[in-house]
Design a protein around this motif. Structure first.
Motif, PDB file in Angstrom:
ATOM      1  N   ARG B  89       0.602  -1.195   0.078  1.00 40.64           N
ATOM      2  CA  ARG B  89      -0.183   0.068  -0.073  1.00 40.64           C
ATOM      3  C   ARG B  89       0.895   1.281   0.009  1.00 40.64           C
ATOM      4  NH1 ARG B  89      -2.854  -3.664   3.308  1.00 40.64           N
ATOM      5  NH2 ARG B  89      -4.932  -4.218   2.444  1.00 40.64           N
ATOM      6  N   THR B  90       2.292   1.197  -0.182  1.00 43.37           N
ATOM      7  CA  THR B  90       2.975   2.345  -0.257  1.00 43.37           C
ATOM      8  C   THR B  90       2.326   3.338  -1.213  1.00 43.37           C
ATOM      9  OG1 THR B  90       4.726   1.132   0.658  1.00 43.37           O
ATOM     10  CG2 THR B  90       5.340   3.003  -0.641  1.00 43.37           C
ATOM     11  N   PHE B  91       2.263   2.785  -2.327  1.00 45.84           N
ATOM     12  CA  PHE B  91       1.587   3.644  -3.534  1.00 45.84           C
ATOM     13  C   PHE B  91       0.017   3.063  -3.757  1.00 45.84           C
ATOM     14  CE2 PHE B  91       6.181   4.020  -4.329  1.00 45.84           C
ATOM     15  CZ  PHE B  91       6.207   5.256  -4.483  1.00 45.84           C
ATOM     16  N   LYS B  92      -0.786   3.907  -4.012  1.00 49.81           N
ATOM     17  CA  LYS B  92      -2.058   3.534  -4.542  1.00 49.81           C
ATOM     18  C   LYS B  92      -2.593   4.604  -5.162  1.00 49.81           C
ATOM     19  CE  LYS B  92      -4.328   5.655  -0.418  1.00 49.81           C
ATOM     20  NZ  LYS B  92      -3.444   6.301   0.140  1.00 49.81           N
ATOM     21  N   ALA B  93      -3.616   3.786  -5.873  1.00 53.27           N
ATOM     22  CA  ALA B  93      -4.229   4.603  -7.240  1.00 53.27           C
ATOM     23  C   ALA B  93      -4.642   5.825  -6.861  1.00 53.27           C
ATOM     24  CB  ALA B  93      -5.170   3.811  -7.864  1.00 53.27           C
ATOM     25  N   GLY B  94      -4.140   6.675  -7.396  1.00 54.96           N
ATOM     26  CA  GLY B  94      -4.754   8.212  -7.320  1.00 54.96           C
ATOM     27  C   GLY B  94      -3.708   9.093  -6.390  1.00 54.96           C
ATOM     28  N   ASP B  95      -2.850   8.481  -5.989  1.00 52.00           N
ATOM     29  CA  ASP B  95      -1.535   9.131  -5.256  1.00 52.00           C
ATOM     30  C   ASP B  95      -0.851   9.968  -6.356  1.00 52.00           C
ATOM     31  OD1 ASP B  95      -2.130   8.108  -2.537  1.00 52.00           O
ATOM     32  OD2 ASP B  95      -0.377   6.512  -2.747  1.00 52.00           O
ATOM     33  N   LYS B  96      -0.741  11.414  -5.865  1.00 49.58           N
ATOM     34  CA  LYS B  96       0.255  12.088  -6.470  1.00 49.58           C
ATOM     35  C   LYS B  96       1.603  11.714  -6.326  1.00 49.58           C
ATOM     36  CE  LYS B  96      -3.197  15.940  -6.782  1.00 49.58           C
ATOM     37  NZ  LYS B  96      -3.950  16.114  -5.561  1.00 49.58           N
ATOM     38  N   VAL B  97       2.354  11.874  -7.226  1.00 50.50           N
ATOM     39  CA  VAL B  97       3.946  11.327  -6.977  1.00 50.50           C
ATOM     40  C   VAL B  97       4.935  12.186  -7.912  1.00 50.50           C
ATOM     41  CG1 VAL B  97       3.421   9.230  -6.245  1.00 50.50           C
ATOM     42  CG2 VAL B  97       3.680   9.407  -8.516  1.00 50.50           C
ATOM     43  N   LYS B  98       5.976  12.292  -7.276  1.00 55.54           N
ATOM     44  CA  LYS B  98       7.116  12.640  -8.186  1.00 55.54           C
ATOM     45  C   LYS B  98       8.174  11.651  -8.076  1.00 55.54           C
ATOM     46  CE  LYS B  98      10.092  16.859  -8.424  1.00 55.54           C
ATOM     47  NZ  LYS B  98      10.231  18.284  -7.891  1.00 55.54           N
ATOM     48  N   VAL B  99       8.600  11.258  -9.301  1.00 55.03           N
ATOM     49  CA  VAL B  99       9.611   9.958  -9.102  1.00 55.03           C
ATOM     50  C   VAL B  99      10.777  10.346  -9.891  1.00 55.03           C
ATOM     51  CG1 VAL B  99       8.004   8.135  -8.728  1.00 55.03           C
ATOM     52  CG2 VAL B  99       8.802   8.921 -10.889  1.00 55.03           C
ATOM     53  N   LEU B 100      12.066   9.832  -9.524  1.00 55.57           N
ATOM     54  CA  LEU B 100      13.382  10.093 -10.259  1.00 55.57           C
ATOM     55  C   LEU B 100      13.438   8.471 -10.889  1.00 55.57           C
ATOM     56  CD1 LEU B 100      15.931  11.741 -10.515  1.00 55.57           C
ATOM     57  CD2 LEU B 100      16.939  10.730  -8.675  1.00 55.57           C
ATOM     58  N   VAL B 101      13.632   8.350 -12.156  1.00 54.94           N
ATOM     59  CA  VAL B 101      13.911   7.013 -12.608  1.00 54.94           C
ATOM     60  C   VAL B 101      15.057   6.974 -13.677  1.00 54.94           C
ATOM     61  CG1 VAL B 101      11.473   6.625 -12.382  1.00 54.94           C
ATOM     62  CG2 VAL B 101      12.159   7.630 -14.523  1.00 54.94           C
ATOM     63  N   SER B 102      15.321   6.033 -14.096  1.00 54.32           N
ATOM     64  CA  SER B 102      16.381   5.878 -15.061  1.00 54.32           C
ATOM     65  C   SER B 102      15.564   5.262 -16.344  1.00 54.32           C
ATOM     66  CB  SER B 102      17.385   4.790 -14.836  1.00 54.32           C
ATOM     67  OG  SER B 102      18.252   5.342 -13.791  1.00 54.32           O
ATOM     68  N   PRO B 103      15.443   5.657 -17.454  1.00 59.65           N
ATOM     69  CA  PRO B 103      14.440   5.256 -18.359  1.00 59.65           C
ATOM     70  C   PRO B 103      15.188   4.257 -19.291  1.00 59.65           C
ATOM     71  CG  PRO B 103      15.881   7.085 -19.182  1.00 59.65           C
ATOM     72  CD  PRO B 103      16.247   6.987 -17.793  1.00 59.65           C
ATOM     73  N   LEU B 104      14.170   3.258 -19.940  1.00 65.32           N
ATOM     74  CA  LEU B 104      14.635   2.312 -20.880  1.00 65.32           C
ATOM     75  C   LEU B 104      15.425   2.985 -21.970  1.00 65.32           C
ATOM     76  CD1 LEU B 104      11.197   0.331 -21.506  1.00 65.32           C
ATOM     77  CD2 LEU B 104      13.465  -0.496 -20.544  1.00 65.32           C
ATOM     78  N   ARG B 105      16.578   2.265 -22.393  1.00 63.07           N
ATOM     79  CA  ARG B 105      17.396   2.660 -23.602  1.00 63.07           C
ATOM     80  C   ARG B 105      16.671   2.908 -24.853  1.00 63.07           C
ATOM     81  NH1 ARG B 105      23.105   2.081 -22.056  1.00 63.07           N
ATOM     82  NH2 ARG B 105      23.026   0.828 -20.081  1.00 63.07           N
ATOM     83  N   LEU B 118       5.791  10.935  -2.278  1.00 65.29           N
ATOM     84  CA  LEU B 118       4.319  11.145  -2.375  1.00 65.29           C
ATOM     85  C   LEU B 118       3.854  12.752  -2.263  1.00 65.29           C
ATOM     86  CD1 LEU B 118       3.906   7.801  -0.222  1.00 65.29           C
ATOM     87  CD2 LEU B 118       2.632   8.212  -2.537  1.00 65.29           C
ATOM     88  N   LEU B 119       3.381  13.137  -3.066  1.00 60.83           N
ATOM     89  CA  LEU B 119       3.242  14.604  -2.791  1.00 60.83           C
ATOM     90  C   LEU B 119       2.495  15.222  -1.753  1.00 60.83           C
ATOM     91  CD1 LEU B 119       3.535  15.561  -6.546  1.00 60.83           C
ATOM     92  CD2 LEU B 119       5.262  15.737  -4.849  1.00 60.83           C
ATOM     93  N   ASP B 120       1.328  14.174  -1.340  1.00 69.90           N
ATOM     94  CA  ASP B 120       0.417  14.762  -0.387  1.00 69.90           C
ATOM     95  C   ASP B 120       1.087  14.703   0.946  1.00 69.90           C
ATOM     96  OD1 ASP B 120      -1.423  15.516  -2.153  1.00 69.90           O
ATOM     97  OD2 ASP B 120      -2.401  13.494  -2.327  1.00 69.90           O
ATOM     98  N   THR B 121       1.885  13.840   1.304  1.00 67.65           N
ATOM     99  CA  THR B 121       2.474  13.447   2.769  1.00 67.65           C
ATOM    100  C   THR B 121       3.795  14.040   2.734  1.00 67.65           C
ATOM    101  OG1 THR B 121       3.115  11.509   2.182  1.00 67.65           O
ATOM    102  CG2 THR B 121       0.916  11.914   2.894  1.00 67.65           C
ATOM    103  N   GLY B 122       4.740  13.992   1.530  1.00 64.71           N
ATOM    104  CA  GLY B 122       6.130  14.322   1.486  1.00 64.71           C
ATOM    105  C   GLY B 122       7.062  12.993   1.735  1.00 64.71           C
ATOM    106  N   LYS B 123       6.150  12.091   2.025  1.00 65.38           N
ATOM    107  CA  LYS B 123       6.735  10.810   2.183  1.00 65.38           C
ATOM    108  C   LYS B 123       7.770  10.452   1.093  1.00 65.38           C
ATOM    109  CE  LYS B 123       6.372   6.137   3.744  1.00 65.38           C
ATOM    110  NZ  LYS B 123       5.681   4.822   3.589  1.00 65.38           N
TER     111      LYS B 123
END
Lengths: 296, 143
Positions: B89-105, B118-123
């Motif tokens: 349940r760390t992420f659930k549908a509808g959560d606003k997020v900002k993520v750092l990712v390494s993209p597919l080549r 998690l933008l709503d809580t800052g977690k």
């Protein structure tokens, strides 16, 4: 008793012809008597092997073994150091293939050597796993249970049995072991030729048969386990490869092994026409990439 | 017709109703360009808490003239993420997020999850494998 009776028949004859007949009859009795005895004797030489019920003493003896409880997590940095500093002694032909695989991985097109959710198998599990394992002692057995691969499992017999003469080839082979002090010495044969000697999840080659792995597993510190492997792969390596892998004990419950069904992500939850909860396969593209529906 | 080629591609993808999500048996992460780190902001569609690899699907916001796009963000297994403090349940549908990712080549909208907020809580949430250390002061073995 039967042969004594046959002897009496022979001893009781008085004329040559009768004696010959009596002798013949006597030997028939001897034969009848001896044949079942021979069968019994054969059965005694090779009784059908059983696993006897463990005794209270067998269970008590386990308490004298070193404490390998807890969860063992591999030292991933050391896996890489080992591979860099002590690579497998590949044959020339194998080395050329390995170079190609390394280039492929560096170019961003790693070969998926553990594809299709087949197990990492022996010896790659011990060499390159990123996942935890636990070790159970029971009378006559040491069992290694690992996470991932639909849950990995090695059964190592410590009951004194030998390898089968012609073992069925399996992904983890047939393992027998004995204790030399606090060191478990494991001997494994009967591994399928298709299992990998791997240096990463993208670089490794099939052992190609006649693989023999000897391991000396022991505590190297209160919470450090070493698996000293000697891998003989005559169709891939120029000489036996000695290499060590390190595992660290974890006692926090968050490290408890969880179910790791590898094919889980290849299925998605759905309902059938009766409303039953079912799993249905999800499509994959030609590169093994899962195709998921886009948002509505 | 002077169509933006990306827009055409996006329309085709939408028409097919499909996006590609990288997922397989445990595998090398070399298909991702780990030398690159990009930031995506959007809304969680699903956290697939499955073996062998967990996949977080987000709908990234429209940005720089690009339409909203579904991204599949792969990380390690439920077991290993549990050790980093995740739950299903760390992420659930509808959560606003900002993520750092390494993209597919290969340019497809998939990536390796590095970390997220998690933008709503800052977690803050970190992906990957747990690092373990011996607590018995053993020197590195020399073999």
């Amino acid at each position: 008793m039967s042969s004594t009776f046959a002897g009496e028949i022979r001893a009781g004859c008085s004329r040559r012809v009768r004696c010959a007949a009596a002798n013949l009859l006597g030997w028939v009795f001897v034969g009848l008597a001896v044949f079942p005895a021979a069968s019994r004797s054969h059965a005694q030489q090779a009784p059908e092997a059983i696993n006897p019920p463990p005794t209270a003493k067998d269970w008590t003896e386990l308490a004298k073994l070193p404490d390998w409880s807890g969860i063992w997590f591999p030292d991933l940095a050391d896996q890489r150091r080992q591979v860099a500093g002590n690579p497998p002694p590949w044959t020339e032909a194998a080395a050329a293939q390995v170079r190609e695989l390394v280039q492929q991985e560096r170019a961003g097109h790693p070969k998926l050597i553990f594809s299709g959710c087949l197990p990492e198998s022996m010896p790659a599990w011990m060499l390159v796993s990123h996942n935890a394992m636990e070790i159970l002692f029971t009378p006559g057995r040491v069992t290694l249970l690992g996470e991932s691969d639909s849950n990995r499992l090695r059964r190592i017999y410590t009951d004194g049995r030998k390898h089968p003469e012609d073992p069925d080839l399996t992904f983890h082979g047939h393992s027998i072991a004995h204790w030399e002090g606090d060191v478990l010495v494991v001997d494994t044969v009967g591994i399928r030729p298709q299992t990998f000697i791997a240096v990463s999840e993208a670089v490794g080659l099939p052992n190609n048969g006649d693989l023999h792995v000897v391991e000396r597993i022991h505590l190297a510190g209160p919470n450090t386990l070493h698996d000293e492997l000697e891998i003989t792969a005559p169709h891939l390596l120029t000489r036996p490869w000695k290499t060590t892998r390190i595992f660290y004990r974890q006692r926090q419950r968050k490290f408890d092994i969880v179910e790791g069904i590898c094919l889980e992500a290849s299925f998605t939850e759905a309902k059938d026409k009766y409303g039953n909860a079912i799993l249905v396969p999800v499509p994959h593209d030609e590169e093994g990439i899962k195709i998921t529906p886009s948002p509505k | 017709m002077n169509q933006n080629p990306f827009k055409v591609f996006a329309l085709v993808v939408l028409a097919l109703g499909l996006v590609a999500a990288p997922i397989f048996a445990h595998h090398s992460a070399a298909m991702y360009d780990t030398s690159k780190k990009i930031t995506l902001e959007g809304v969680v569609k699903e956290l697939a808490w499955t073996n062998p690899h967990v996949v977080l699907t987000i709908i990234a916001n429209a940005k720089d003239g690009q339409p909203a796009q579904t991204w599949s963000l792969e990380t390690t297994s439920p077991g290993n993420l549990t050790r980093l403090g995740w739950t299903k349940r760390t992420f659930k549908a509808g959560d606003k997020v900002k993520v750092l990712v390494s993209p597919l080549r290969n340019g497809k909208p998939g990536a390796w999850f590095v970390s997220g907020v998690l933008l709503d809580t800052g977690k803050e949430v970190v992906g990957g494998l747990p690092t373990v250390e011996p607590d018995d002061d053993e020197p590195d073995h020399k073999k």
